[in-house]
Design a protein around this motif. Structure first.
Motif, short mmCIF file in Angstrom:
data_model
loop_
_atom_site.label_atom_id
_atom_site.label_comp_id
_atom_site.label_asym_id
_atom_site.label_seq_id
_atom_site.Cartn_x
_atom_site.Cartn_y
_atom_site.Cartn_z
N GLN A 13 19.09 -103.56 -3.24
CA GLN A 13 17.72 -103.27 -2.83
C GLN A 13 16.77 -104.20 -3.55
O GLN A 13 16.96 -104.49 -4.73
CB GLN A 13 17.32 -101.84 -3.19
CG GLN A 13 17.79 -100.80 -2.24
CD GLN A 13 17.13 -99.46 -2.52
OE1 GLN A 13 16.72 -99.15 -3.63
NE2 GLN A 13 17.03 -98.65 -1.49
N TRP A 15 12.89 -104.20 -4.54
CA TRP A 15 11.66 -103.42 -4.62
C TRP A 15 10.53 -104.43 -4.73
O TRP A 15 10.52 -105.28 -5.62
CB TRP A 15 11.67 -102.48 -5.81
CG TRP A 15 12.75 -101.44 -5.74
CD1 TRP A 15 13.48 -101.08 -4.65
CD2 TRP A 15 13.23 -100.65 -6.81
NE1 TRP A 15 14.38 -100.11 -4.98
CE2 TRP A 15 14.24 -99.81 -6.30
CE3 TRP A 15 12.91 -100.54 -8.16
CZ2 TRP A 15 14.92 -98.90 -7.09
CZ3 TRP A 15 13.58 -99.62 -8.94
CH2 TRP A 15 14.58 -98.82 -8.41
N ASP A 17 6.51 -105.20 -5.09
CA ASP A 17 5.18 -104.73 -5.45
C ASP A 17 4.19 -105.35 -4.48
O ASP A 17 3.87 -106.54 -4.57
CB ASP A 17 4.87 -105.12 -6.89
CG ASP A 17 3.50 -104.66 -7.35
OD1 ASP A 17 2.66 -104.28 -6.50
OD2 ASP A 17 3.27 -104.68 -8.57
N CYS A 29 8.66 -108.57 -7.66
CA CYS A 29 9.84 -108.32 -6.83
C CYS A 29 11.05 -108.13 -7.74
O CYS A 29 11.32 -108.97 -8.60
CB CYS A 29 10.09 -109.48 -5.87
SG CYS A 29 8.77 -109.71 -4.68
N TYR A 30 11.76 -107.02 -7.55
CA TYR A 30 12.86 -106.65 -8.43
C TYR A 30 14.10 -106.32 -7.59
O TYR A 30 14.01 -105.52 -6.67
CB TYR A 30 12.49 -105.43 -9.26
CG TYR A 30 11.13 -105.56 -9.91
CD1 TYR A 30 10.98 -106.27 -11.09
CD2 TYR A 30 10.01 -105.00 -9.31
CE1 TYR A 30 9.73 -106.40 -11.68
CE2 TYR A 30 8.76 -105.13 -9.89
CZ TYR A 30 8.63 -105.83 -11.08
OH TYR A 30 7.40 -105.97 -11.66
N VAL A 61 14.77 -104.06 1.75
CA VAL A 61 13.54 -104.34 1.02
C VAL A 61 12.69 -103.08 1.10
O VAL A 61 12.46 -102.53 2.18
CB VAL A 61 12.77 -105.53 1.61
CG1 VAL A 61 11.48 -105.76 0.84
CG2 VAL A 61 13.62 -106.78 1.58
N VAL A 62 12.24 -102.60 -0.08
CA VAL A 62 11.48 -101.36 -0.18
C VAL A 62 10.15 -101.65 -0.87
O VAL A 62 10.14 -102.25 -1.95
CB VAL A 62 12.28 -100.32 -1.00
CG1 VAL A 62 11.52 -99.02 -1.12
CG2 VAL A 62 13.66 -100.09 -0.39
N PRO A 63 9.03 -101.24 -0.29
CA PRO A 63 7.74 -101.47 -0.94
C PRO A 63 7.52 -100.51 -2.11
O PRO A 63 7.92 -99.36 -2.06
CB PRO A 63 6.72 -101.21 0.18
CG PRO A 63 7.41 -100.26 1.09
CD PRO A 63 8.89 -100.59 1.02
N ILE A 64 6.89 -101.03 -3.16
CA ILE A 64 6.47 -100.18 -4.28
C ILE A 64 4.99 -99.90 -4.06
O ILE A 64 4.12 -100.50 -4.68
CB ILE A 64 6.68 -100.87 -5.64
CG1 ILE A 64 8.11 -101.31 -5.82
CG2 ILE A 64 6.26 -99.94 -6.77
CD1 ILE A 64 8.35 -102.11 -7.09
N ASP A 65 4.70 -99.05 -3.13
CA ASP A 65 3.33 -98.65 -2.84
C ASP A 65 3.40 -97.53 -1.81
O ASP A 65 3.71 -97.78 -0.64
CB ASP A 65 2.53 -99.84 -2.29
CG ASP A 65 1.08 -99.49 -2.00
OD1 ASP A 65 0.73 -98.28 -2.00
OD2 ASP A 65 0.30 -100.41 -1.77
#
Length: 138
Positions: A13, A15, A17, A29-30, A61-65
């Protein structure tokens, strides 16, 4: 025929930002992997992980928001060599790719860099994060 995410044993994944990306920075991006005991660079933009040959791998890909209403689309994952089934998009899921690892076609590591695009209306940013998979025997 594409590999469905529920057929995967390895999950990578990213994550992202969204606020950092809106400012033109990819420092938010992590990359993480559910095989973290076999990984280095976990939680950074430079993930390296050991994966058993023959494994199905899933990238997302997952948004951190929590208020994010834009779109992330994976445009490419790595090179074509090293895969029994090369990484490809899962129909209907623009932020998900899957593939089946195979050691017989390469020696050493497999380029699994993940390239994705963020589209937030008037803004569009494309990012490539280095991800390296090393095939290992069970």
């Amino acid at each position: 025929m594409s590999i469905q995410p529920n057929q995967c044993t390895v999950f990578v994944q990213v994550w992202a930002d969204v606020n950092s990306m809106k400012q033109g920075s990819t420092s938010g991006c992590y990359a993480v992997c559910n095989k973290s005991q076999d990984s280095t660079g976990e939680g950074t933009a430079n993930l390296k992980t050991n994966v058993i040959s023959g494994s199905n791998v899933c990238w997302t890909v997952v948004p951190i928001d929590p208020q994010f209403n834009g779109d992330f689309t994976i445009t490419a994952v790595g090179a074509k060599s090293g895969w029994a089934t090369p990484p490809a998009p899962v129909p209907g899921l623009s932020n998900t790719f899957t593939g089946k690892l195979e050691t017989g076609t390469v020696g050493g590591t497999v380029d699994s860099n993940i390239q994705f695009s963020y589209n937030g209306g008037s803004e569009s940013i494309t990012v490539t994060l280095p991800v390296v998979i090393t095939p290992v025997e069970a």
